[in-house]
Scaffold this motif. Sequence first.
Motif, PDB file in Angstrom:
ATOM      1  N   HIS A 143       0.875  -1.221   0.169  1.00 33.17           N
ATOM      2  CA  HIS A 143       0.013  -0.109   0.025  1.00 33.17           C
ATOM      3  C   HIS A 143       0.849   1.127   0.159  1.00 33.17           C
ATOM      4  CE1 HIS A 143       1.156  -0.250   4.354  1.00 33.17           C
ATOM      5  NE2 HIS A 143       0.695   1.096   4.224  1.00 33.17           N
ATOM      6  N   ASP A 145       0.767   5.003   2.116  1.00 34.41           N
ATOM      7  CA  ASP A 145       0.112   5.545   3.212  1.00 34.41           C
ATOM      8  C   ASP A 145      -0.977   6.465   2.736  1.00 34.41           C
ATOM      9  OD1 ASP A 145       1.501   3.599   4.679  1.00 34.41           O
ATOM     10  OD2 ASP A 145       2.754   5.396   5.780  1.00 34.41           O
ATOM     11  N   TRP A 161       9.996   4.756  10.587  1.00 31.82           N
ATOM     12  CA  TRP A 161       9.200   3.460  11.303  1.00 31.82           C
ATOM     13  C   TRP A 161      10.505   2.929  11.906  1.00 31.82           C
ATOM     14  CZ3 TRP A 161      11.215  -1.479  11.368  1.00 31.82           C
ATOM     15  CH2 TRP A 161      10.512  -2.519  11.559  1.00 31.82           C
ATOM     16  N   HIS A 230       4.951  -0.095   0.043  1.00 29.88           N
ATOM     17  CA  HIS A 230       5.643  -0.670   1.185  1.00 29.88           C
ATOM     18  C   HIS A 230       4.697  -1.904   1.798  1.00 29.88           C
ATOM     19  CE1 HIS A 230       3.688   2.556   3.327  1.00 29.88           C
ATOM     20  NE2 HIS A 230       3.809   1.521   4.414  1.00 29.88           N
ATOM     21  N   SER A 232       4.397  -5.545   4.673  1.00 29.38           N
ATOM     22  CA  SER A 232       5.130  -6.186   5.657  1.00 29.38           C
ATOM     23  C   SER A 232       4.574  -7.707   5.628  1.00 29.38           C
ATOM     24  CB  SER A 232       5.309  -5.770   7.083  1.00 29.38           C
ATOM     25  OG  SER A 232       4.143  -6.087   7.936  1.00 29.38           O
ATOM     26  N   ARG A 241       6.970  -8.961  16.905  1.00 28.14           N
ATOM     27  CA  ARG A 241       7.787  -7.869  16.252  1.00 28.14           C
ATOM     28  C   ARG A 241       7.350  -6.572  16.452  1.00 28.14           C
ATOM     29  NH1 ARG A 241       6.752  -5.477  10.917  1.00 28.14           N
ATOM     30  NH2 ARG A 241       5.690  -3.930  12.285  1.00 28.14           N
TER      31      ARG A 241
HETATM   32  O1  LIG Z   1       5.112  -2.031  10.326  1.00 30.76           O
HETATM   33  C1  LIG Z   1       4.614  -2.820   9.526  1.00 30.76           C
HETATM   34  O2  LIG Z   1       4.472  -4.078   9.497  1.00 30.76           O
HETATM   35  C2  LIG Z   1       3.695  -2.070   8.418  1.00 30.76           C
HETATM   36  C3  LIG Z   1       4.076  -0.673   8.605  1.00 30.76           C
HETATM   37  C4  LIG Z   1       3.438   0.314   7.635  1.00 30.76           C
HETATM   38  O3  LIG Z   1       2.427  -0.243   6.748  1.00 30.76           O
HETATM   39  C5  LIG Z   1       3.435   1.723   7.793  1.00 30.76           C
HETATM   40  O4  LIG Z   1       4.366   2.078   8.900  1.00 30.76           O
HETATM   41  O5  LIG Z   1       2.710   2.342   7.119  1.00 30.76           O
END
Ligand SMILES: O=C(O)CCC(=O)C(=O)O
Length: 289
Positions: A143, A145, A161, A230, A232, A241
Amino acid sequence: MTTNRELPGSLTLEQLEQYNREGFLVLEDLLDNHDMEAPRQAMMQKVDWIADELHADGRIADKLEGEPFKYRLAKLFAELTDQDFLKYGRSWRDRIEGYYRLMSNPKILNAVESLIGGEIFANPVYNVRPKVPIVAAGAVPWHQDKSYWPDSSANPVITVWISFVDATLENGCLHIKPRTQRKKVLEWHAETYTGTGYTALHEHQLGKSKTVELPVKAGTAILFNDRLIHMSTPNGSDHVRWSVDLRYQSTEQDPMVQHGIGFLARSSKFPNRVATLEDWLAERPEHEG
Ligand SMILES: O=C(O)CCC(=O)C(=O)O
């Protein structure tokens, strides 16, 4: 390494160039144990509340108070379902002192200042993410943000992050698509896999752009803007995690009140207006002196 003392903030020219070209920047070991202590305490406080509630409801026999930070939440939910977990939200946004300390950390603000200047507003969208092995919603689909605030004029919004344990391929580290920050906002849909309504892109929208996996040590920060694609992966490990994603923008931009109340984190023009802990706890975006 080129250093240029004329540059605002803490990033070097190379780091700025990397960020501008690739759309992301990894700052290894940005935070040390001391920086991480207060936010870690805040996370542990929330875990205490959850353990108390699960215990009071008869869902668990043992609150596992002696378990280390990395394991306790995973073990508390090991015999429960992901719906039990999601009752507390897939990510957390509590007003606990440690999170204010984190969002106001000068090491973070110095890096952000390099990107957007010294008038810095902490965006209301910040997430503490306990990615627990059994919870499908821990994995986040591809996606941008910006799909969460398509109508906001705030641009750019910088995500910082930060991993609070080593983020690995096994426990579901961040994956990014370099250079996609220049893309327009792509049409997104709500995913149905986790049932929590993440915004998501279809595989065919990702084109041929390569994927970079970003396993990082605890305390490392990854900076990117709200157009970078990005995701995860799921947590296949035996531990949580833990990470946070914080967001910052210049003070001239839309404060996005529909998402909550952010705060003035740094200002050289109006230093007296920077929100104190008390302001933040009371949801006041600025200090009124
Ligand atoms: O921390 C994650 O697993 C995803 C983080 C994420 O999508 C974001 O920070 O926008």
